[in-house]
Scaffold this motif. Structure first.
Motif, PDB file in Angstrom:
ATOM      1  N   LYS A   1       0.826  -1.202   0.000  1.00  0.00           N
ATOM      2  CA  LYS A   1       0.000   0.000   0.000  1.00  0.00           C
ATOM      3  C   LYS A   1       0.862   1.254   0.000  1.00  0.00           C
ATOM      4  N   ASP A   2       1.935   1.257   0.801  1.00  0.00           N
ATOM      5  CA  ASP A   2       2.839   2.413   0.811  1.00  0.00           C
ATOM      6  C   ASP A   2       3.447   2.615  -0.565  1.00  0.00           C
ATOM      7  N   PHE A   3       3.877   1.504  -1.168  1.00  0.00           N
ATOM      8  CA  PHE A   3       4.471   1.579  -2.507  1.00  0.00           C
ATOM      9  C   PHE A   3       3.470   2.168  -3.496  1.00  0.00           C
ATOM     10  N   CYS A   4       2.244   1.668  -3.475  1.00  0.00           N
ATOM     11  CA  CYS A   4       1.236   2.120  -4.425  1.00  0.00           C
ATOM     12  C   CYS A   4       0.858   3.588  -4.204  1.00  0.00           C
ATOM     13  N   THR A   5       0.832   4.005  -2.932  1.00  0.00           N
ATOM     14  CA  THR A   5       0.524   5.411  -2.636  1.00  0.00           C
ATOM     15  C   THR A   5       1.561   6.334  -3.262  1.00  0.00           C
ATOM     16  N   GLU A   6       2.841   5.969  -3.128  1.00  0.00           N
ATOM     17  CA  GLU A   6       3.894   6.795  -3.710  1.00  0.00           C
ATOM     18  C   GLU A   6       3.832   6.758  -5.236  1.00  0.00           C
ATOM     19  N   ILE A   7       3.541   5.587  -5.799  1.00  0.00           N
ATOM     20  CA  ILE A   7       3.456   5.468  -7.247  1.00  0.00           C
ATOM     21  C   ILE A   7       2.297   6.296  -7.785  1.00  0.00           C
ATOM     22  N   ALA A   8       1.198   6.377  -7.033  1.00  0.00           N
ATOM     23  CA  ALA A   8       0.072   7.210  -7.458  1.00  0.00           C
ATOM     24  C   ALA A   8       0.490   8.660  -7.582  1.00  0.00           C
ATOM     25  N   ILE A   9       1.333   9.116  -6.654  1.00  0.00           N
ATOM     26  CA  ILE A   9       1.815  10.500  -6.706  1.00  0.00           C
ATOM     27  C   ILE A   9       2.761  10.691  -7.881  1.00  0.00           C
ATOM     28  N   ILE A  10       3.743   9.783  -7.995  1.00  0.00           N
ATOM     29  CA  ILE A  10       4.734   9.904  -9.071  1.00  0.00           C
ATOM     30  C   ILE A  10       4.078   9.761 -10.442  1.00  0.00           C
ATOM     31  N   GLY A  11       3.161   8.796 -10.557  1.00  0.00           N
ATOM     32  CA  GLY A  11       2.545   8.518 -11.850  1.00  0.00           C
ATOM     33  C   GLY A  11       1.662   9.625 -12.354  1.00  0.00           C
ATOM     34  N   ASN A  12       1.210  10.499 -11.471  1.00  0.00           N
ATOM     35  CA  ASN A  12       0.318  11.572 -11.903  1.00  0.00           C
ATOM     36  C   ASN A  12       1.013  12.918 -12.002  1.00  0.00           C
ATOM     37  N   ILE A  13       2.341  12.877 -12.046  1.00  0.00           N
ATOM     38  CA  ILE A  13       3.113  14.092 -12.302  1.00  0.00           C
ATOM     39  C   ILE A  13       3.448  14.129 -13.780  1.00  0.00           C
ATOM     40  N   HIS A  14       2.972  15.134 -14.476  1.00  0.00           N
ATOM     41  CA  HIS A  14       3.148  15.213 -15.916  1.00  0.00           C
ATOM     42  C   HIS A  14       3.830  16.526 -16.290  1.00  0.00           C
ATOM     43  N   HIS A  15       4.923  16.428 -16.982  1.00  0.00           N
ATOM     44  CA  HIS A  15       5.647  17.606 -17.455  1.00  0.00           C
ATOM     45  C   HIS A  15       6.497  17.186 -18.649  1.00  0.00           C
ATOM     46  N   ALA A  16       6.690  18.098 -19.575  1.00  0.00           N
ATOM     47  CA  ALA A  16       7.434  17.777 -20.793  1.00  0.00           C
ATOM     48  C   ALA A  16       8.862  17.356 -20.508  1.00  0.00           C
ATOM     49  N   ASN A  17       9.405  17.741 -19.368  1.00  0.00           N
ATOM     50  CA  ASN A  17      10.805  17.423 -19.053  1.00  0.00           C
ATOM     51  C   ASN A  17      10.936  16.411 -17.922  1.00  0.00           C
ATOM     52  N   LEU A  18       9.907  15.618 -17.730  1.00  0.00           N
ATOM     53  CA  LEU A  18       9.949  14.517 -16.767  1.00  0.00           C
ATOM     54  C   LEU A  18       9.540  13.239 -17.483  1.00  0.00           C
ATOM     55  N   VAL A  19      10.304  12.169 -17.271  1.00  0.00           N
ATOM     56  CA  VAL A  19       9.977  10.895 -17.893  1.00  0.00           C
ATOM     57  C   VAL A  19       8.639  10.409 -17.340  1.00  0.00           C
ATOM     58  N   LYS A  20       7.744  10.032 -18.220  1.00  0.00           N
ATOM     59  CA  LYS A  20       6.399   9.650 -17.813  1.00  0.00           C
ATOM     60  C   LYS A  20       6.373   8.207 -17.314  1.00  0.00           C
ATOM     61  N   LEU A  21       5.782   8.025 -16.144  1.00  0.00           N
ATOM     62  CA  LEU A  21       5.560   6.683 -15.613  1.00  0.00           C
ATOM     63  C   LEU A  21       4.258   6.162 -16.204  1.00  0.00           C
ATOM     64  N   LYS A  22       4.348   5.117 -17.026  1.00  0.00           N
ATOM     65  CA  LYS A  22       3.174   4.596 -17.725  1.00  0.00           C
ATOM     66  C   LYS A  22       2.445   3.525 -16.927  1.00  0.00           C
TER      67      LYS A  22
END
Length: 863
Positions: A546-567
């Motif tokens: 759950k901790d892992f997924c919570t952090e991934i939810a935050i990282i995965g929803n950060i979108h910027h042209a100069n950040l590698v997208k987590l698919k």
């Protein structure tokens, strides 16, 4: 102007009529003057022009299909209205505007005033339209009594200041005032809808903060949009735009704030905020569900239906109604209602105001949060965080909801509804879908239940068999229960992959394309032929799912042209894998330090800018500030046209407290670590700024900041017989100190990658070096923010002057604790200590060879 003041008042209207009718315009008119659209129909209603004709004042009908006329200021070349006097009270074509000694007034056909300027202590002597588009009432001493610039509508232009406390308000299609406002505070420019914030300039990725000074006004000029303080001498927040001779900033009727420039015959949109349609509060009407795609789409949430033409938006299904605001004459229906219910919204939905307002209560249960809303007639709904117990309330007016791209934790929405029937017909107020069953349903229910149980039994039997087969297939990846991932639900998670899927996509984890402190990376091809990179995370210890997924939810929803997208991601058993977009040019270190084609200077500038913009977004553009902790060339990936994208951001948050022993390998790389990491000082985003400065120096030289020079011969005298032997010395160069020395001497070209062969100027190198030295200052408070770094690299902010005192630690590292390794050729590679003083007086070493030295033990580290 003085000669006009002696013309008898009675002749002024007649003289002006002759001038205008003849095609000539005056920048002044005088009392007593009257105008209507009919009076100046041959001039399209225009009766006043600025000196060079850039702007004109006219009584116009903005929409040819309407019969509503307004007093407007118009940009002549583009025929764009920049200000309207009576936008909430239209007049007819024959109604008049009058200029008297008391000011301007506009009346309807019956002579009733619909708009006027305020009362003044002095009499009005003239009305001026200047070349900036400012309509000004003047007294006999040419002092300003009133200005249109001080009474903004939806637009500001060059030369106009929007002071703190004032605002722009949107204009509807019928030219009346809309519900959206751009409000200027002492620290920010804020978009609001019915007093609820939905965007801030400081959080926009295109803006950067230069100062903590108090904002005094907003302006636009040739370089962009600025919030200024200290009487205009300090830029607090800035959006840099391409140079332009004329631009306007406008709050559009859609609720978007737009900056556009005019060149020739066309308008060019340069800046728009918010960028996403679903961020607009009423884009889908009341309680409409906005889903973002190429173009947004609107629908109603589950258990809601499209409302009538009168109600609009979405309304609860069944015999329920939405409460009315407190100030409504019908609000008694809420207080006297037999029951209040709450319709739950789907997971992964959110409301715009939740991002900008704190919860009204923390650490409460859902029932308490609902009770708070039930007792408040202004409360129309709540959002509740299950894990935090945070209670957010939606008050006064409801806008659209949206499918969240950055859903925080487990926040769920509940919309307040009034039960239309008696309480006995609604026994559970948390289940709005329950309704009174007809008698026929009661008769048929036992038979329906029997068939339903039989079907459910077959379904469970089939799933059990599939689960067993799946456990056998996954074998060595660990035993998984059938509900392995279903047991964990975190709103906002990116796509979940099965381990089996990724094993097939990577061809059994066959093609290794990279490795680092967090794990190894493999190339993969998904079934739809999309090429991705799969990172297998290592060393996460007992990190909970759950901790892992919570952090991934935050990282995965950060979108910027100069950040590698987590698919996407995979979390099965003890396996943790991340699926990223594939960057076809690999990491920066390969292009910069490898043997391939040399990076040209413009490419290096683009990479530096892209990296700085990505970091600026992580530091100040996200909902949750993220400190990268490991900025280095290996974590800067390159795509087509050398577009730089930062990878591995946010992964340091995945470490558990007991993993502090991995500090140096997991929280940064030696050589890029800021000094505060080594002194147990507080860590802020300025640690990333330091690392970026080190990367910037490597972009200048095309080499690692620590590099072994080619061997030099030294003669060593024997201790016994006076014989000498020739040995070879390998010197370890510490480039940051050499860059400091060359900066002090103004010899910037001596720092450049030799492979560029003079294809770069000293001024271009100076910019990089000065920015880099500002970034690597020992005192974190002296380092610029990443927003400021972007501004300096783009040229919109003057280059900073590094504090030499705060750079003395580089001398301390490079000289006081320096030891270079001396390797005897033909021996067993034994190291000898060699102090820099041995070379300080060696006149034969030129500036490219006379670097400062440091032990590899001190500056190298895991890559």
């Amino acid at each position: 102007m003085g000669s006009f003041l002696f013309i008898p008042t009675v002749f002024l209207p007649f003289l002006l009529f002759i001038l205008v009718s003849g095609g000539s315009f005056s920048e002044f008119i005088y009392p007593d003057f009257s105008a209507s659209y009919f009076h100046f129909i041959d001039n399209a209603g225009a009766f006043l022009s600025s000196r060079n004709g850039t702007f004109k004042a006219a009584i116009v009908n903005p929409d040819a299909n309407q019969h509503n006329f307004y007093l407007c200021i118009i940009h002549t070349a583009s025929n764009t209205i920049i200000w309207t006097a009576n936008r909430d009270a239209s007049i007819s074509a024959s109604a008049e505007m009058n200029l008297t000694a008391k000011g301007i007034s506009i009346s309807d056909d019956d002579g009733n005033p619909v708009w006027s300027t305020p009362q003044f202590k002095s009499s009005v002597s003239a009305l001026l339209l200047n070349e900036m588009g400012n309509l000004i009432l003047l007294d006999q001493f040419n002092h300003s009594l009133w200005e249109s610039f001080q009474n903004p509508r939806d637009t500001i232009v060059y030369g106009q200041h929007l002071p703190v406390g004032s605002f722009l308000s949107s204009t509807l299609s019928n030219f009346s005032t809309g519900d959206y406002k751009l409000v200027l505070s002492g620290s920010d420019a804020i978009l609001q809808w019915h007093g609820q914030t939905y965007w801030k300039l400081s959080m926009d990725t295109s803006a950067y903060t230069n100062s903590d000074a108090i904002v005094e006004y907003m302006a636009i000029n040739g370089t962009g949009l600025q919030l200024l303080g200290r009487n205009g001498t300090v830029v607090v927040i800035q959006v840099l735009l391409s140079p332009s001779d004329f631009r306007i900033a406008k709050l559009d009727s859609s609720g978007k704030f737009i900056v556009q420039s005019f060149s020739g015959t066309d308008w060019k949109q340069e800046f728009v905020a918010p960028t996403g349609d679903c961020q607009i509060p009423s884009v889908c009407g009341r309680l409409g569900l906005c889903t973002a795609s190429t173009t947004h789409s609107c629908s109603c949430p589950v258990n809601f239906l499209v409302g009538s033409q009168d109600t609009g938006g979405c309304v609860p299904s069944g015999s329920y109604s939405l409460p009315v605001p407190c100030n409504s004459t019908d609000n008694g229906s809420q207080l006297n209602s037999p029951a209040v219910s709450y319709f739950r919204l789907d997971y992964g939905t959110d409301y715009f105001s939740n991002i900008f307002f704190d919860p009204v209560r923390y650490g409460v249960n859902l029932s308490t949060c609902q009770d708070l809303c039930s007792k408040d007639c202004s409360c129309l709904g709540i959002f509740y965080g299950n894990s935090s117990g945070s209670c957010y309330t939606l008050k006064d007016v409801l806008g659209s909801i949206f499918v969240s791209e950055s859903a925080q934790n487990d926040r769920l929405g509940y919309i307040k509804a009034l039960v239309g029937s008696t309480p006995s017909n609604f026994s559970d107020n948390k289940n709005p879908s329950r309704k009174k069953f007809p008698v026929v349903a009661l008769v048929l229910l036992p038979f329906s239940g029997f068939f339903l149980l039989v079907a459910l039994g077959f379904l469970l039997w089939g799933r059990r068999g599939q689960s067993k087969k799946r456990d056998i297939k996954l074998g060595h990846f660990g035993s998984l229960s059938s509900g392995d991932m279903d047991a964990v639900y975190i709103p906002g998670l990116p796509r979940r992959f099965d381990l089996e899927e990724l094993e097939v996509a990577t061809d059994g984890f066959k093609t290794l394309i990279g490795s680092g402190g967090f794990g190894v990376v493999y190339k993969a091809v998904l079934p739809d032929k999309t090429v991705v990179a799969v990172k297998k995370i290592m060393n996460l210890g007992v990190q909970g799912k759950k901790d892992f997924c919570t952090e991934i939810a935050i990282i995965g929803n950060i979108h910027h042209a100069n950040l590698v997208k987590l698919k996407g991601f995979c979390a099965q058993g003890r396996q943790r894998l991340l699926v990223y977009e594939y960057m076809n040019r690999g990491s920066l270190d390969r292009s910069l330090f490898g043997t391939g084609p040399v990076l040209e200077w413009q490419e290096r500038l683009d990479i530096a800018l892209g990296t700085a913009r990505g970091l600026a977004y992580l530091h100040s553009g996200c909902e949750q500030k993220i400190i990268h902790c490991d900025v280095k060339p290996e974590n800067i990936l390159l795509h087509d046209q050398f577009q730089a994208k930062i990878s591995d951001f946010g992964l340091s948050k995945l470490l558990t407290p007991e993993q502090s022993s991995l500090f140096t390998t997991m929280r940064g790389t030696r050589g890029y670590l800021a000094p505060e990491w080594l002194t147990n000082s507080a860590i802020s985003e300025k640690a990333d700024v330091y690392s970026f400065g080190m990367v910037l120096l490597e972009l200048v030289s095309g080499r690692r900041n620590t590099l072994r020079l080619q061997s030099h011969s030294l003669n060593n005298s024997g201790s016994g017989g006076g014989q000498s032997s020739s040995s070879s010395v390998s010197l370890l160069v510490y480039f940051p100190l050499f860059a400091l020395e060359m900066h002090e001497q103004g010899r910037y070209l001596e720092l450049v990658d030799l492979r560029l062969e003079g294809r770069v100027t000293s001024e271009e190198v100076e910019k990089f070096v000065r920015v880099a030295l500002c970034c690597v200052q020992e005192d974190p408070t002296l380092r610029p923010s990443t927003n400021t770094v972007v501004g300096m690299l783009e040229g919109g902010i003057p280059l900073g002057q590094p504090n030499l005192e705060s750079l003395n630690f580089l001398r301390f590292i490079g000289r006081g604790f320096t030891e270079a390794s001396m390797i005897d050729e033909g021996t067993d590679q034994n190291e000898r200590v060699l102090y820099p003083e041995a070379y300080a007086s060696t006149a034969t070493m030129d500036s490219r060879t006379f670097f400062s030295y440091i032990s590899s033990q001190q500056v190298s580290g895991p890559r």
